[in-house]
Write a protein that holds these residues in place. Structure first.
Motif, PDB file in Angstrom:
ATOM      1  N   LYS A   1      73.096  67.053  54.182  1.00  0.00           N
ATOM      2  CA  LYS A   1      71.946  66.365  53.357  1.00  0.00           C
ATOM      3  C   LYS A   1      71.337  66.766  55.032  1.00  0.00           C
ATOM      4  N   GLN A   2      69.768  67.049  55.064  1.00  0.00           N
ATOM      5  CA  GLN A   2      68.945  67.633  55.588  1.00  0.00           C
ATOM      6  C   GLN A   2      68.268  66.349  56.011  1.00  0.00           C
ATOM      7  N   SER A   3      68.046  66.196  57.378  1.00  0.00           N
ATOM      8  CA  SER A   3      67.138  64.745  57.884  1.00  0.00           C
ATOM      9  C   SER A   3      65.512  65.273  57.907  1.00  0.00           C
ATOM     10  N   PRO A   4      64.826  64.689  57.686  1.00  0.00           N
ATOM     11  CA  PRO A   4      63.668  64.944  58.118  1.00  0.00           C
ATOM     12  C   PRO A   4      62.573  65.642  59.677  1.00  0.00           C
ATOM     13  N   GLU A   5      63.827  64.434  59.899  1.00  0.00           N
ATOM     14  CA  GLU A   5      64.438  65.668  61.572  1.00  0.00           C
ATOM     15  C   GLU A   5      64.164  67.296  61.619  1.00  0.00           C
ATOM     16  N   LEU A   6      65.407  67.192  60.790  1.00  0.00           N
ATOM     17  CA  LEU A   6      65.872  69.386  60.784  1.00  0.00           C
ATOM     18  C   LEU A   6      64.681  69.641  60.354  1.00  0.00           C
ATOM     19  N   GLN A   7      63.778  69.429  59.357  1.00  0.00           N
ATOM     20  CA  GLN A   7      63.288  69.522  57.997  1.00  0.00           C
ATOM     21  C   GLN A   7      61.921  70.005  59.175  1.00  0.00           C
ATOM     22  N   LYS A   8      61.458  69.377  59.929  1.00  0.00           N
ATOM     23  CA  LYS A   8      60.616  69.388  60.433  1.00  0.00           C
ATOM     24  C   LYS A   8      61.174  71.089  61.339  1.00  0.00           C
ATOM     25  N   ILE A   9      61.628  71.085  62.160  1.00  0.00           N
ATOM     26  CA  ILE A   9      62.397  71.665  63.114  1.00  0.00           C
ATOM     27  C   ILE A   9      62.433  72.927  62.447  1.00  0.00           C
ATOM     28  N   GLN A  10      63.151  72.763  61.130  1.00  0.00           N
ATOM     29  CA  GLN A  10      63.265  73.961  59.839  1.00  0.00           C
ATOM     30  C   GLN A  10      61.865  74.681  60.106  1.00  0.00           C
ATOM     31  N   GLU A  11      60.704  73.734  59.971  1.00  0.00           N
ATOM     32  CA  GLU A  11      59.412  74.673  59.672  1.00  0.00           C
ATOM     33  C   GLU A  11      58.752  75.625  60.478  1.00  0.00           C
ATOM     34  N   ALA A  12      59.912  74.393  61.666  1.00  0.00           N
ATOM     35  CA  ALA A  12      58.375  75.169  63.143  1.00  0.00           C
ATOM     36  C   ALA A  12      59.383  76.808  63.686  1.00  0.00           C
ATOM     37  N   MET A  13      60.881  77.009  62.539  1.00  0.00           N
ATOM     38  CA  MET A  13      61.292  77.996  62.946  1.00  0.00           C
ATOM     39  C   MET A  13      61.123  79.241  61.867  1.00  0.00           C
ATOM     40  N   ARG A  14      60.004  78.674  61.529  1.00  0.00           N
ATOM     41  CA  ARG A  14      59.334  79.886  60.805  1.00  0.00           C
ATOM     42  C   ARG A  14      58.472  80.888  61.027  1.00  0.00           C
ATOM     43  N   PRO A  15      58.653  82.344  60.536  1.00  0.00           N
ATOM     44  CA  PRO A  15      57.859  83.680  61.024  1.00  0.00           C
ATOM     45  C   PRO A  15      56.302  82.726  60.957  1.00  0.00           C
ATOM     46  N   GLY A  16      55.958  83.166  63.032  1.00  0.00           N
ATOM     47  CA  GLY A  16      54.688  83.327  62.972  1.00  0.00           C
ATOM     48  C   GLY A  16      54.428  81.486  63.486  1.00  0.00           C
ATOM     49  N   ARG A  17      55.440  80.746  63.233  1.00  0.00           N
ATOM     50  CA  ARG A  17      54.810  79.476  63.717  1.00  0.00           C
ATOM     51  C   ARG A  17      54.578  79.087  65.578  1.00  0.00           C
ATOM     52  N   LEU A  18      55.929  80.112  65.925  1.00  0.00           N
ATOM     53  CA  LEU A  18      56.441  79.665  67.365  1.00  0.00           C
ATOM     54  C   LEU A  18      56.745  80.628  67.963  1.00  0.00           C
ATOM     55  N   THR A  19      57.210  81.818  66.884  1.00  0.00           N
ATOM     56  CA  THR A  19      57.742  82.963  67.836  1.00  0.00           C
ATOM     57  C   THR A  19      57.401  83.950  66.625  1.00  0.00           C
ATOM     58  N   LYS A  20      57.213  85.633  66.861  1.00  0.00           N
ATOM     59  CA  LYS A  20      56.560  86.264  65.483  1.00  0.00           C
ATOM     60  C   LYS A  20      57.187  86.260  65.065  1.00  0.00           C
ATOM     61  N   THR A  21      58.815  86.858  64.726  1.00  0.00           N
ATOM     62  CA  THR A  21      59.696  86.969  63.454  1.00  0.00           C
ATOM     63  C   THR A  21      60.305  85.167  63.128  1.00  0.00           C
ATOM     64  N   GLY A  22      60.250  84.676  64.227  1.00  0.00           N
ATOM     65  CA  GLY A  22      60.889  83.228  63.972  1.00  0.00           C
ATOM     66  C   GLY A  22      62.223  83.830  64.078  1.00  0.00           C
ATOM     67  N   PHE A  23      62.815  82.336  63.633  1.00  0.00           N
ATOM     68  CA  PHE A  23      64.490  82.220  64.069  1.00  0.00           C
ATOM     69  C   PHE A  23      65.552  82.234  62.888  1.00  0.00           C
ATOM     70  N   LEU A  24      64.622  82.451  61.714  1.00  0.00           N
ATOM     71  CA  LEU A  24      65.982  82.062  60.922  1.00  0.00           C
ATOM     72  C   LEU A  24      65.819  83.139  59.729  1.00  0.00           C
ATOM     73  N   GLY A  25      65.500  84.436  59.683  1.00  0.00           N
ATOM     74  CA  GLY A  25      65.520  86.051  59.390  1.00  0.00           C
ATOM     75  C   GLY A  25      65.298  85.579  57.616  1.00  0.00           C
TER      76      GLY A  25
END
Lengths: 155, 366
Positions: free
Chosen positions: A2-26
């Motif tokens: 199960k994904q916690s709300p905190e992890l969900q928020k972090i996952q959103e920040a990992m998407r392309p263009g949020r913190l870095t150009k390519t993101g962290f998730l591929g």
């Protein structure tokens, strides 16, 4: 898992263009909790910990810094180059501060394999057990790190 | 039972669609700031659409602000003074010194234009232009450094000072779905206004270096903007100590070629470091400058020469080599270009030998 709300928020920040150009998730569409859990299981199966892997990565990073941007030999058979480009990167897990865009390239002359990682990735692995998502150009497979950097379980 | 389930799914889906629609409408109405006026240096006024970030808005107006990350807030270069722009965001704080915050300095990429703003911009930025060019040659300088020669098309000429850099635009390709910009020093002298040369070292997975090394071909069109930077030769007669490694060769090559062309005769020692012979480049060209610039000496050094290199020159880290040649640096000035580690080590070496910190010039990539 199960994904916690905190992890969900972090996952959103990992998407392309949020913190870095390519993101962290591929191209990885799995919940972050599952990505972390799978790598956690892999590392455990290898008899290691994320901290042990990050410590070995940091060891080469420190040795390579002595080359002032040029490659240096690190016994017994590694060639390491540490260099940087302009810019800094934030931790997607919301740790304060920014990590300089310094990359460490470790070439295992015995096997002919090379891995490249950044200061931020040493932190992400050591402190968060995060190796990036599948399909990310910067993903580091735990098995590859263990093989190329010759990380062995402590007795 | 099935009907109830399907009804539930339908209701949830409909609710989600409604909320999404509300968000779109809110985006289009609540965040519509209308036209805003940017007053620059209390002189120039620009009327621009509100709601966009300052960096890209100024770019659209033909005002290019130095930025190496394309507006992601990860390079800290696009500092501008925004007199009534509010407090810096959390994303800006790590980049700003307390005195800059007190002077209302902001990162242009993080400032969203919501109302009229008064800006203070350095005058030299007004000379920065966007250029269309064509790749006329790509040469391998080493196994991982390419020299790119670009012929200008529109405008057909560029004016710059030796040591300055440009921002190369990387078009969308397999690693990026939108243009990104990366900074590179011009390695050719300013006398050739129709062409510029760049030296680009491959960085694993680097967005720009991968494009240059793996995708760019002779004849391709490219876009860049510039010139930028203060890493230029200071006037005077102080002896020069230059230290570089790898692609740090570029701006120093431009500076010394410019000196040769202008007949500037200053004592200068240029220390250039590489690992082995295969990493060394342009040795003959730099050595040739010793006959063109009275007092110039090019000192290449290898940190780890291979037996087959048959190297008889200097060996060791370039800062160690420079330290052996320069027991007293108090009367000289220094120009450094290379990795942040090289610059840090060179600054320590030079200040230990008496050089005042303010006479050490470098491009800070850290």
């Amino acid at each position: 898992m199960k994904q916690s709300p905190e992890l969900q928020k972090i996952q959103e920040a990992m998407r392309p263009g949020r913190l870095t150009k390519t993101g962290f998730l591929g191209s990885d569409s799995r919940p972050l909790a599952d990505i972390l859990a799978e790598d956690e299981a892999t590392v455990a199966r290898l008899g290691l910990t994320h901290a042990a892997i990050a410590t070995r990565m940091a060891y080469f990073r420190e040795k390579g810094e002595a080359g002032l941007g040029l490659a240096v030999d690190v016994p017994p058979h590694f060639e390491v180059r540490v260099d940087g480009v302009r810019g800094r990167l934030p931790c997607p897990f919301a740790h304060p501060g920014l990590y300089p865009k310094i990359f460490c390239q470790v070439h295992n002359q015995k096997t002919g394999e090379t891995v490249t990682y950044s200061d931020l990735q040493i932190h992400l692995i050591g402190d968060h057990g995060f190796y990036e998502g599948r399909g990310s150009p910067y993903r580091l497979e735990p098995e590859t790190l263990v093989q190329v950097l010759e990380i062995t379980p402590e007795e | 039972m099935l009907n109830e389930f399907l009804l539930g799914v339908g209701v949830v889906t409909g609710l989600n669609a409604f909320l999404a629609l509300l968000l779109v409408l809110a985006e289009r109405t609540l965040s519509h700031y209308g036209p805003c006026t940017l007053t620059i240096n209390d002189e120039k006024k620009l009327v621009v659409p509100g709601g966009q970030d300052l960096l890209s808005t100024l770019k659209r107006e033909g005002l290019f602000i130095p930025s190496a990350c394309g507006g992601r807030g990860s390079c800290g270069l696009c500092k501008v003074t925004v007199l009534d722009g509010g407090d810096p965001l959390a994303t800006e704080i790590p980049w700003l010194k307390p005195e800059e915050i007190a002077r209302h300095v902001r990162l242009a990429c993080q400032v969203r234009i919501k109302h009229d703003l008064r800006l203070q911009l350095p005058r030299e930025w007004f000379a920065i232009r966007q250029f269309q060019a064509t790749v006329v040659s790509i040469r391998d300088l080493t196994h991982d450094i390419k020299e790119l020669r670009l012929r200008l098309v529109d405008p057909p000429e560029i004016e710059f000072q030796a040591g300055q850099f440009i921002q190369l635009e990387v078009p969308p390709y397999e690693l990026t779905d939108e243009p990104v910009y990366r900074a590179y020093s011009i390695s050719s002298p300013p006398s050739n206004r129709r062409e510029i040369e760049l030296e680009i070292r491959y960085v694993p997975n680097g967005l720009c270096t991968t494009w240059v090394h793996r995708h760019l071909n002779v004849g391709d069109p490219v876009t860049f903007n510039g010139p930028y930077g203060q890493f230029v030769l200071r006037p005077g007669n102080r002896p020069i100590i230059a230290i570089a490694g790898g692609s740090g060769m570029a701006p120093l090559k431009a500076i010394f070629l410019d000196m040769a062309e202008k007949g500037i005769a200053r004592s200068a020692r240029y220390f250039f470091g590489a690992r082995s012979r295969r990493d060394l480049f342009l040795v003959e060209e730099m050595k040739a400058l010793e006959t063109r610039i009275p007092g110039f000496q090019f000192i290449p050094a290898l940190s780890n020469p291979l037996p087959e290199d048959r190297w008889e020159g200097e060996t060791g880290l370039i800062t160690e080599v420079a330290a052996r040649h320069v027991p007293d640096a108090s009367g000289a000035e220094a120009y450094l270009c290379g990795s942040s580690f090289l610059i840090k080590a060179a600054i320590a070496m030079l200040t230990e030998r008496g050089m005042p910190r303010e006479r050490i010039y470098f491009d800070d990539f850290g």
